[in-house]
Design an enzyme around this catalytic site. Structure first.
Site: not given
Ligand code: PBG
Length: 319
Positions: A245, A192
């Site tokens: 992601k 991520k």
């Molecule tokens: C929680 C999380 C996030 C997203 C999914 N789980 C936000 C982040 O890390 O700031 C983002 C998903 C999206 O932008 O569609 N940590």
């Protein structure tokens, strides 16, 4: 053989021929639709998937999704109140826990997955309790583990940690096993990235960090070898599947993870990726549906077995 004996256009002459030799297809079975549950219903006219539902509205939405052929959802919660630790995340009577029980009682057939993270629940918007200005990694592990267990006990079938703390998969696995939840898989957001493409999501769940950013825990978008190390560690800690992601800026990462590991690989086609196409479509700058299908096809072609996408509901109508 080369031209003129070889003419690649021969198999592109009609829809029927193109369909016959198509290498990648979109299948609703592989798609997960994110849902936001909060204290009040708050529709979002520009970006409908980012509207919030109450627990009560959720059963009707789930029934509608099932009717359309959607197979799986990922639940995100917006609590009544946030605090420094994010205690709403593991509250047995928390918003996601109530949502899960409601869907179970409604005998929903949807695969119920949950995002496991504290950022929607902390007053400062970071993904765990703070030690000074920094997220306290080791103190966060126990809280994530409690959250995952409470999701499983309320009826989640898959838990998806998205916080990027070191050691969270092992901590969650051990806690699930101790709580007689050894059958619950962990789909880890292993790769991520600290991305600008989470903007609309953070607005929807009100989780933008109150200070600083998430670069101290999420991956640097410049790195792919480091992403593979994250995956390697999560596999050793017991992850059942790996998520990359955001998806579109990281198709090479999806491909690299696919080639290196035999676990199922997922990709999260995030909020900013969806919003860009919606905005351009609304202005008439591109054909939204074609652009969406092309993007999702590219994500699957890169190697994703599972795609979390805000297009899922619309895709169900298109397929
Ligand atoms: C929680 C999380 C996030 C997203 C999914 N789980 C936000 C982040 O890390 O700031 C983002 C998903 C999206 O932008 O569609 N940590």
């Amino acid at each position: 053989m080369s031209f003129p004996a070889t003419r690649l256009r021969r198999l592109r002459r009609s829809d029927r021929l193109r369909a016959l030799v198509r290498e990648t297809r979109l299948d609703l079975d592989d798609f997960v639709f994110p849902l936001f549950v909060g204290p009040r219903t708050e529709p979002n006219a520009d970006l409908p998937p980012f509207g919030r539902l109450t627990v009560e509205d959720l059963a009707a939405e789930a029934a509608e999704l099932e009717r359309l052929g959607v197979r799986a959802v990922m639940l995100f919660g917006i609590p009544d109140e946030k605090d420094a630790e994010g205690s709403g995340a593991w509250d047995d009577d928390g918003v996601v826990q109530r949502a899960l029980r409601t869907l179970r009682e409604a005998s929903s057939n949807l695969v119920l997955t949950t995002d496991v993270c504290l950022c929607e629940y902390t007053s400062h918007g970071h993904c765990g309790p703070l030690d000074g200005e920094d997220v306290d990694n080791d103190a966060t592990l126990e809280l994530l583990a409690r959250t995952a267990v409470s999701h499983a006990e309320a009826g989640a079938e898959i838990v998806c940690p998205s916080d990027m703390m070191d050691g969270r998969v092992a901590a969650i696995r051990a806690a699930l096993d101790d709580a007689a939840q050894s059958h619950i898989p962990i789909v880890s957001y292993a790769a991520k990235y600290a991305s600008a493409f989470y903007g609309p999501f953070r607005e929807a769940v009100d989780s933008a960090p109150a200070f600083g950013d998430r670069r101290g825990y999420q991956l640097d978008p410049a790195n792919v070898r480091e992403a593979l190390r994250e995956c390697e560690l999560d596999v050793r800690e017991g992850a059942d599947a790996l998520l990359v992601k955001p998806a579109l800026p990281n198709l090479d990462v999806i491909r690299a993870v696919r080639e290196r590991f035999d676990l199922p690989v997922g990709a999260y086609n995030v909020s900013g990726e969806y919003a860009m196409l919606k905005a351009a479509g609304a202005r008439g700058w591109l054909d939204e549906r074609q652009a969406a299908v092309e993007s999702l096809t590219a994500i699957v072609r890169a190697g994703a077995d599972v795609v979390v996408s805000y297009w899922t509901k619309e895709l169900a109508g298109w397929l």
